[in-house]
Scaffold this motif. Sequence first.
Motif, mmCIF file in Angstrom:
data_model
loop_
_atom_site.group_PDB
_atom_site.id
_atom_site.type_symbol
_atom_site.label_atom_id
_atom_site.label_comp_id
_atom_site.label_asym_id
_atom_site.label_seq_id
_atom_site.Cartn_x
_atom_site.Cartn_y
_atom_site.Cartn_z
ATOM 1 N N VAL A 180 -11.026 3.589 -5.366
ATOM 2 C CA VAL A 180 -11.169 2.275 -5.116
ATOM 3 C C VAL A 180 -12.294 1.278 -5.211
ATOM 4 O O VAL A 180 -13.433 1.763 -4.975
ATOM 5 C CB VAL A 180 -10.831 2.197 -3.305
ATOM 6 C CG1 VAL A 180 -10.989 0.823 -2.802
ATOM 7 C CG2 VAL A 180 -9.705 2.923 -2.982
ATOM 8 N N LEU A 181 -12.001 0.304 -5.863
ATOM 9 C CA LEU A 181 -13.106 -0.479 -6.183
ATOM 10 C C LEU A 181 -12.755 -1.858 -5.542
ATOM 11 O O LEU A 181 -11.951 -2.277 -5.340
ATOM 12 C CB LEU A 181 -12.920 -0.894 -7.726
ATOM 13 C CG LEU A 181 -13.285 0.146 -8.842
ATOM 14 C CD1 LEU A 181 -13.024 -0.272 -10.164
ATOM 15 C CD2 LEU A 181 -14.292 1.088 -8.877
ATOM 16 N N LEU A 238 1.062 -0.994 0.006
ATOM 17 C CA LEU A 238 0.044 -0.010 -0.130
ATOM 18 C C LEU A 238 0.860 1.277 -0.034
ATOM 19 O O LEU A 238 0.500 2.162 -0.696
ATOM 20 C CB LEU A 238 -0.859 -0.063 1.217
ATOM 21 C CG LEU A 238 -2.184 -0.746 1.247
ATOM 22 C CD1 LEU A 238 -3.001 -1.131 2.357
ATOM 23 C CD2 LEU A 238 -3.128 -0.270 -0.074
ATOM 24 N N GLU A 239 1.720 1.358 0.867
ATOM 25 C CA GLU A 239 2.795 2.488 0.876
ATOM 26 C C GLU A 239 3.288 2.864 -0.499
ATOM 27 O O GLU A 239 3.199 3.826 -1.174
ATOM 28 C CB GLU A 239 3.960 2.057 1.591
ATOM 29 C CG GLU A 239 4.930 3.210 1.931
ATOM 30 C CD GLU A 239 6.122 3.544 1.018
ATOM 31 O OE1 GLU A 239 6.266 4.809 0.594
ATOM 32 O OE2 GLU A 239 6.343 2.588 0.406
ATOM 33 N N VAL A 240 3.813 1.653 -1.228
ATOM 34 C CA VAL A 240 4.361 1.696 -2.497
ATOM 35 C C VAL A 240 3.083 2.484 -3.604
ATOM 36 O O VAL A 240 3.306 3.596 -4.417
ATOM 37 C CB VAL A 240 4.886 0.458 -3.181
ATOM 38 C CG1 VAL A 240 5.182 0.902 -4.577
ATOM 39 C CG2 VAL A 240 6.036 0.145 -2.614
ATOM 40 N N CYS A 241 1.965 1.677 -3.542
ATOM 41 C CA CYS A 241 0.861 2.272 -4.451
ATOM 42 C C CYS A 241 0.513 3.461 -4.204
ATOM 43 O O CYS A 241 0.070 4.587 -5.016
ATOM 44 C CB CYS A 241 -0.199 1.148 -4.397
ATOM 45 S SG CYS A 241 0.054 -0.375 -5.136
ATOM 46 N N ILE A 242 0.549 3.911 -3.094
ATOM 47 C CA ILE A 242 0.065 5.474 -2.390
ATOM 48 C C ILE A 242 0.996 6.195 -2.924
ATOM 49 O O ILE A 242 0.467 7.391 -3.555
ATOM 50 C CB ILE A 242 -0.221 5.388 -1.051
ATOM 51 C CG1 ILE A 242 -1.604 4.622 -0.750
ATOM 52 C CG2 ILE A 242 -0.389 6.925 -0.668
ATOM 53 C CD1 ILE A 242 -2.143 4.430 0.667
ATOM 54 N N ARG A 243 2.404 5.956 -2.674
ATOM 55 C CA ARG A 243 3.443 7.116 -2.906
ATOM 56 C C ARG A 243 3.573 7.256 -4.597
ATOM 57 O O ARG A 243 3.673 8.169 -5.114
ATOM 58 C CB ARG A 243 4.792 6.386 -2.404
ATOM 59 C CG ARG A 243 5.951 7.341 -2.958
ATOM 60 C CD ARG A 243 7.231 7.100 -2.054
ATOM 61 N NE ARG A 243 7.295 5.451 -1.662
ATOM 62 C CZ ARG A 243 8.082 4.700 -2.766
ATOM 63 N NH1 ARG A 243 8.314 5.108 -3.755
ATOM 64 N NH2 ARG A 243 8.098 3.264 -2.604
ATOM 65 N N ARG A 244 3.127 6.080 -5.293
ATOM 66 C CA ARG A 244 3.296 6.122 -6.720
ATOM 67 C C ARG A 244 1.960 6.611 -7.584
ATOM 68 O O ARG A 244 1.839 6.716 -8.600
ATOM 69 C CB ARG A 244 3.679 4.854 -7.447
ATOM 70 C CG ARG A 244 5.207 4.485 -6.896
ATOM 71 C CD ARG A 244 6.024 5.354 -7.455
ATOM 72 N NE ARG A 244 5.969 5.677 -8.763
ATOM 73 C CZ ARG A 244 6.824 4.727 -9.689
ATOM 74 N NH1 ARG A 244 7.726 4.075 -9.253
ATOM 75 N NH2 ARG A 244 6.624 5.083 -11.068
ATOM 76 N N LYS A 245 1.189 6.910 -6.472
ATOM 77 C CA LYS A 245 -0.307 7.519 -7.072
ATOM 78 C C LYS A 245 -0.976 6.603 -7.983
ATOM 79 O O LYS A 245 -1.289 6.820 -9.196
ATOM 80 C CB LYS A 245 -0.114 8.732 -7.352
ATOM 81 C CG LYS A 245 0.280 9.830 -6.429
ATOM 82 C CD LYS A 245 0.266 11.134 -6.869
ATOM 83 C CE LYS A 245 0.777 12.112 -5.795
ATOM 84 N NZ LYS A 245 0.951 13.469 -6.554
ATOM 85 N N ILE A 254 -8.930 4.052 2.088
ATOM 86 C CA ILE A 254 -9.648 4.908 1.339
ATOM 87 C C ILE A 254 -9.134 6.342 1.612
ATOM 88 O O ILE A 254 -8.948 7.063 0.403
ATOM 89 C CB ILE A 254 -11.313 4.739 1.248
ATOM 90 C CG1 ILE A 254 -11.554 3.451 0.764
ATOM 91 C CG2 ILE A 254 -11.875 5.967 0.850
ATOM 92 C CD1 ILE A 254 -12.931 3.238 0.842
ATOM 93 N N PRO A 255 -9.003 6.979 2.601
ATOM 94 C CA PRO A 255 -8.516 8.387 2.730
ATOM 95 C C PRO A 255 -7.217 8.581 2.065
ATOM 96 O O PRO A 255 -7.010 9.335 1.425
ATOM 97 C CB PRO A 255 -8.368 8.259 4.147
ATOM 98 C CG PRO A 255 -9.107 7.625 4.736
ATOM 99 C CD PRO A 255 -9.106 6.448 3.850
ATOM 100 N N ALA A 256 -6.202 7.905 1.882
ATOM 101 C CA ALA A 256 -5.064 8.017 1.582
ATOM 102 C C ALA A 256 -4.935 7.787 -0.073
ATOM 103 O O ALA A 256 -4.479 8.732 -0.676
ATOM 104 C CB ALA A 256 -4.059 6.909 1.729
ATOM 105 N N VAL A 257 -5.941 6.898 -0.654
ATOM 106 C CA VAL A 257 -6.080 6.921 -2.211
ATOM 107 C C VAL A 257 -6.913 8.225 -2.406
ATOM 108 O O VAL A 257 -6.449 8.699 -3.390
ATOM 109 C CB VAL A 257 -6.780 5.598 -2.315
ATOM 110 C CG1 VAL A 257 -6.939 5.444 -3.878
ATOM 111 C CG2 VAL A 257 -5.976 4.316 -1.919
ATOM 112 N N HIS A 258 -7.992 8.288 -1.927
ATOM 113 C CA HIS A 258 -8.530 9.741 -2.314
ATOM 114 C C HIS A 258 -7.838 10.832 -2.019
ATOM 115 O O HIS A 258 -7.828 11.633 -2.985
ATOM 116 C CB HIS A 258 -9.648 9.611 -1.430
ATOM 117 C CG HIS A 258 -10.902 8.854 -1.792
ATOM 118 N ND1 HIS A 258 -12.030 8.812 -1.232
ATOM 119 C CD2 HIS A 258 -10.908 7.767 -2.532
ATOM 120 C CE1 HIS A 258 -12.883 7.437 -1.775
ATOM 121 N NE2 HIS A 258 -11.982 7.155 -2.729
ATOM 122 N N GLY A 259 -6.657 10.924 -1.272
ATOM 123 C CA GLY A 259 -5.702 12.120 -1.028
ATOM 124 C C GLY A 259 -5.252 12.328 -2.233
ATOM 125 O O GLY A 259 -4.830 13.525 -2.432
#
Length: 319
Positions: free
Chosen positions: A126-127, A94-101, A116-121
Amino acid sequence: MSLPPALKNLALPVIASPLFIASNPRLVIEQCKGGIVGSFPALNARPKEELERWIDRIESELAAHQAANPGAVVAPYAVNQIIHKSNDRLEHDLEVCIRRKVPVIISSLRAPNEIIPAVHGYGGIVLHDVINIRHAQKALEAGVDGLILVCAGAGGHAGALSPFALLGEIRKFYDGCVVLAGAITRGEHVLAAQAMGADLAYMGTRWIPTPEANVTDEYRRTIVESTAADIVYTDLFTGVHGNYLKASVVNAGLDPLNLPRSDPSKMNFGSGGNQDKKAWRDIWSAGQGVGQIDAVMPTAEVIAALKAEYAAAKRRICG
């Protein structure tokens, strides 16, 4: 019904589902270049350090393709995350995916409240995979951007509800993005999913017998030679019910008509299960639509065929 902006500009309303072991950068790139969402499970990138390299390759090759073909429809890619205690890589991935958007996260098993908050950020979506109304309601309460209805007949971990039943009940209380899965292998199936009220179709088994998929030639051949009668639905291999090719179960020395039940407390997805013969590696997944797959074809040709079938079905219905 409404689609998130990231999913509006597709050449065909299809998300290629993440296939354990089989999905890799080569397959995802070809899917996205063809204008459909390509995806892969984060756990396929092994060791975990490979995940960022996979993302690098996918993004750079898709950017190069878009630059060389300015008018082409290049779809976004998605990464699947298993939200479960047995996934000891979840925090790292998750850290990689969030950092790489990563533009699209596909979450499975447990409602993805904490991500969800981090991805929406960063503007991602998110599906979430669901097999019943209870799962759908929990996912919506968590704030997901869309539901993937994994219905009877889908490959891998699938539910037992008819798509007519589950989709109809979901639409009673949810008018957002719905993706429908369950034996969808042809272009006319995609149109049928839309006619039923889905926004997009979710297609997995169709990609297994492509040269780009990370599977053996025997697996490809078995897909081409199998029919719906050759699919076994069991929870033995991972603790969750899924659909598998009967031939691979027999090759593992098991009787597909007399399989024991699993221990749900020992669910383990990342390793392929708790049996000597592992799901995905030795016990091959496939959906009930397998009987409509007749040949090994490159991904680009599969997408071209799907587009032609989809257009022909539209002409038949609307003409």
